[in-house]
Scaffold this motif. Structure first.
Motif, mmCIF file in Angstrom:
data_model
loop_
_atom_site.group_PDB
_atom_site.id
_atom_site.type_symbol
_atom_site.label_atom_id
_atom_site.label_comp_id
_atom_site.label_asym_id
_atom_site.label_seq_id
_atom_site.Cartn_x
_atom_site.Cartn_y
_atom_site.Cartn_z
ATOM 1 N N ILE A 51 2.803 -21.905 -39.487
ATOM 2 C CA ILE A 51 3.265 -22.984 -38.630
ATOM 3 C C ILE A 51 4.094 -22.432 -37.476
ATOM 4 O O ILE A 51 4.010 -22.899 -36.340
ATOM 5 C CB ILE A 51 4.089 -24.000 -39.453
ATOM 6 N N GLU A 52 4.897 -21.422 -37.756
ATOM 7 C CA GLU A 52 5.670 -20.793 -36.690
ATOM 8 C C GLU A 52 4.769 -20.170 -35.632
ATOM 9 O O GLU A 52 5.096 -20.183 -34.441
ATOM 10 C CB GLU A 52 6.598 -19.721 -37.278
ATOM 11 N N VAL A 53 3.653 -19.600 -36.060
ATOM 12 C CA VAL A 53 2.699 -19.035 -35.101
ATOM 13 C C VAL A 53 2.191 -20.139 -34.179
ATOM 14 O O VAL A 53 2.129 -19.976 -32.951
ATOM 15 C CB VAL A 53 1.514 -18.357 -35.823
ATOM 16 N N VAL A 54 1.837 -21.282 -34.775
ATOM 17 C CA VAL A 54 1.319 -22.403 -33.997
ATOM 18 C C VAL A 54 2.373 -22.940 -33.031
ATOM 19 O O VAL A 54 2.116 -23.133 -31.831
ATOM 20 C CB VAL A 54 0.838 -23.538 -34.927
ATOM 21 N N SER A 55 3.588 -23.173 -33.544
ATOM 22 C CA SER A 55 4.638 -23.746 -32.703
ATOM 23 C C SER A 55 5.078 -22.772 -31.619
ATOM 24 O O SER A 55 5.313 -23.169 -30.470
ATOM 25 C CB SER A 55 5.835 -24.181 -33.555
ATOM 26 N N ALA A 56 5.186 -21.478 -31.960
ATOM 27 C CA ALA A 56 5.591 -20.478 -30.968
ATOM 28 C C ALA A 56 4.519 -20.333 -29.888
ATOM 29 O O ALA A 56 4.828 -20.204 -28.700
ATOM 30 C CB ALA A 56 5.855 -19.134 -31.644
ATOM 31 N N GLY A 57 3.256 -20.360 -30.310
ATOM 32 C CA GLY A 57 2.161 -20.265 -29.348
ATOM 33 C C GLY A 57 2.115 -21.470 -28.424
ATOM 34 O O GLY A 57 1.919 -21.337 -27.205
ATOM 35 N N THR A 58 2.311 -22.664 -28.987
ATOM 36 C CA THR A 58 2.311 -23.884 -28.189
ATOM 37 C C THR A 58 3.481 -23.895 -27.215
ATOM 38 O O THR A 58 3.351 -24.303 -26.058
ATOM 39 C CB THR A 58 2.385 -25.127 -29.099
ATOM 40 N N LEU A 59 4.632 -23.433 -27.690
ATOM 41 C CA LEU A 59 5.807 -23.379 -26.836
ATOM 42 C C LEU A 59 5.621 -22.366 -25.708
ATOM 43 O O LEU A 59 6.043 -22.592 -24.571
ATOM 44 C CB LEU A 59 7.042 -23.020 -27.667
ATOM 45 N N GLY A 60 4.981 -21.241 -26.025
ATOM 46 C CA GLY A 60 4.687 -20.259 -24.985
ATOM 47 C C GLY A 60 3.802 -20.857 -23.899
ATOM 48 O O GLY A 60 3.983 -20.585 -22.706
ATOM 49 N N TRP A 61 2.854 -21.699 -24.301
ATOM 50 C CA TRP A 61 1.973 -22.409 -23.360
ATOM 51 C C TRP A 61 2.785 -23.331 -22.456
ATOM 52 O O TRP A 61 2.568 -23.393 -21.245
ATOM 53 C CB TRP A 61 0.948 -23.190 -24.166
ATOM 54 N N ARG A 62 3.748 -24.036 -23.038
ATOM 55 C CA ARG A 62 4.607 -24.931 -22.255
ATOM 56 C C ARG A 62 5.460 -24.144 -21.258
ATOM 57 O O ARG A 62 5.595 -24.519 -20.095
ATOM 58 C CB ARG A 62 5.498 -25.735 -23.210
ATOM 59 N N LEU A 63 6.018 -23.008 -21.675
ATOM 60 C CA LEU A 63 6.835 -22.180 -20.784
ATOM 61 C C LEU A 63 5.976 -21.566 -19.670
ATOM 62 O O LEU A 63 6.407 -21.490 -18.520
ATOM 63 C CB LEU A 63 7.523 -21.077 -21.581
ATOM 64 N N HIS A 64 4.768 -21.148 -20.034
ATOM 65 C CA HIS A 64 3.859 -20.556 -19.052
ATOM 66 C C HIS A 64 3.522 -21.562 -17.955
ATOM 67 O O HIS A 64 3.434 -21.205 -16.766
ATOM 68 C CB HIS A 64 2.573 -20.091 -19.745
ATOM 69 N N GLY A 65 3.364 -22.814 -18.359
ATOM 70 C CA GLY A 65 3.055 -23.855 -17.382
ATOM 71 C C GLY A 65 4.153 -24.026 -16.361
ATOM 72 O O GLY A 65 3.890 -24.159 -15.151
ATOM 73 N N GLU A 66 5.403 -23.997 -16.821
ATOM 74 C CA GLU A 66 6.519 -24.148 -15.886
ATOM 75 C C GLU A 66 6.633 -22.936 -14.967
ATOM 76 O O GLU A 66 6.947 -23.058 -13.782
ATOM 77 C CB GLU A 66 7.830 -24.370 -16.638
ATOM 78 N N ILE A 67 6.379 -21.750 -15.517
ATOM 79 C CA ILE A 67 6.416 -20.535 -14.693
ATOM 80 C C ILE A 67 5.390 -20.619 -13.569
ATOM 81 O O ILE A 67 5.638 -20.190 -12.434
ATOM 82 C CB ILE A 67 6.155 -19.280 -15.555
ATOM 83 N N LYS A 68 4.230 -21.207 -13.885
ATOM 84 C CA LYS A 68 3.153 -21.316 -12.905
ATOM 85 C C LYS A 68 3.402 -22.433 -11.893
ATOM 86 O O LYS A 68 2.627 -22.632 -10.963
ATOM 87 C CB LYS A 68 1.813 -21.544 -13.607
ATOM 88 N N GLY A 69 4.490 -23.181 -12.106
ATOM 89 C CA GLY A 69 4.870 -24.179 -11.119
ATOM 90 C C GLY A 69 4.224 -25.538 -11.269
ATOM 91 O O GLY A 69 4.117 -26.281 -10.279
ATOM 92 N N ILE A 70 3.779 -25.896 -12.468
ATOM 93 C CA ILE A 70 3.225 -27.235 -12.654
ATOM 94 C C ILE A 70 4.350 -28.262 -12.482
ATOM 95 O O ILE A 70 5.527 -27.949 -12.655
ATOM 96 C CB ILE A 70 2.553 -27.396 -14.038
ATOM 97 N N ASP A 71 3.998 -29.492 -12.114
ATOM 98 C CA ASP A 71 5.028 -30.471 -11.794
ATOM 99 C C ASP A 71 5.797 -30.926 -13.035
ATOM 100 O O ASP A 71 5.418 -30.648 -14.178
ATOM 101 C CB ASP A 71 4.432 -31.671 -11.046
ATOM 102 N N GLU A 72 6.889 -31.640 -12.785
ATOM 103 C CA GLU A 72 7.812 -32.032 -13.859
ATOM 104 C C GLU A 72 7.143 -32.888 -14.921
ATOM 105 O O GLU A 72 7.426 -32.765 -16.114
ATOM 106 C CB GLU A 72 9.006 -32.774 -13.262
ATOM 107 N N GLU A 73 6.252 -33.777 -14.498
ATOM 108 C CA GLU A 73 5.578 -34.647 -15.461
ATOM 109 C C GLU A 73 4.736 -33.833 -16.440
ATOM 110 O O GLU A 73 4.698 -34.118 -17.636
ATOM 111 C CB GLU A 73 4.686 -35.660 -14.719
ATOM 112 N N LYS A 74 4.059 -32.813 -15.925
ATOM 113 C CA LYS A 74 3.226 -31.984 -16.787
ATOM 114 C C LYS A 74 4.083 -31.117 -17.711
ATOM 115 O O LYS A 74 3.704 -30.853 -18.853
ATOM 116 C CB LYS A 74 2.301 -31.112 -15.937
#
Length: 213
Positions: A51-74
């Motif tokens: 479960i930690e693998v899943v949650s850490a991977g999903t969270l990494g996806w969320r952080l990557h999105g912000e780094i790439k400059g996706i808007d606040e809603e996304k």
């Protein structure tokens, strides 16, 4: 986005990558050890690491999105998805541990000694506090409920590590056959509480559902 936040996001994402790498190793070793030794506690601990693998991977996806400059809603959308993944994961692990442990208590099944299990538990006692520290650090810097929730998930894994280790030693040293499934059951209340809190945090995040990710 200012330079400081971008750097913190990149460091948090790197932390999640290392978290996934270690947890994959932990999953493989603990599940092999758990099934070999017939240990409910080791198996439950290994599944929590999954479960930690899943949650850490999903969270990494969320952080990557912000780094790439996706808007606040996304960003909010990814944050909500991450928290929901964590909440659902906790629910599933609670169901499995409860079923497996109660079944073994009824059948009076005991666990065998596992040197492999002992080693990975001791390694986890060192690694998880480090992960918790940095997840909390960047969670506060980034004002990220998802990252702070993930830190709690890792804390649960640390708590589990201590409980599973004690159960393993009690079975081996004192012959208490019930210590292993009881050790596994002690994980359930805390995991259920944290899963419920992650769910509530996800429910309170609002975003424009009309936007696509």
């Amino acid at each position: 986005m200012d330079k400081t936040r971008r750097n913190n996001l990149k460091q948090a994402r790197t932390l999640q990558i290392w978290n996934v790498v270690y947890d994959v190793i932990e999953v493989v070793v603990s599940l092999i050890a758990g099934f070999t030794a017939n240990s409910s506690a080791l198996i439950g601990w290994g599944l929590d690491s999954t479960i930690e693998v899943v949650s850490a991977g999903t969270l990494g996806w969320r952080l990557h999105g912000e780094i790439k400059g996706i808007d606040e809603e996304k960003v909010k959308r990814r944050q909500k998805i991450t928290l929901n993944v964590i909440a659902i994961s906790f629910m599933l692990i609670c169901i499995f541990i409860s079923y497996d442990s109660i079944t073994k208590l009824i059948n009076k099944e005991t666990a065998n000694w596992s040197t492999m299990g002992l080693i990975i538990l001791l390694v986890s006692l060192v690694v998880n506090p480090i992960l918790i520290y940095f997840k909390r650090k960047y969670g506060k810097k980034l004002d990220s409920p998802a990252l702070l929730a993930d830190a709690k998930d890792t804390f649960i894994c640390l708590y589990q590590t201590v409980v599973v280790l004690i159960g393993l030693l009690l079975v081996n040293w004192l012959g208490w056959w019930w210590a292993d499934p009881v050790a596994a059951l002690l994980i359930v209340p805390y995991a259920a509480k944290e899963g419920y809190e992650a769910y509530n945090k996800a429910k309170n995040i609002n975003y424009n559902t009309a936007q696509n990710d």
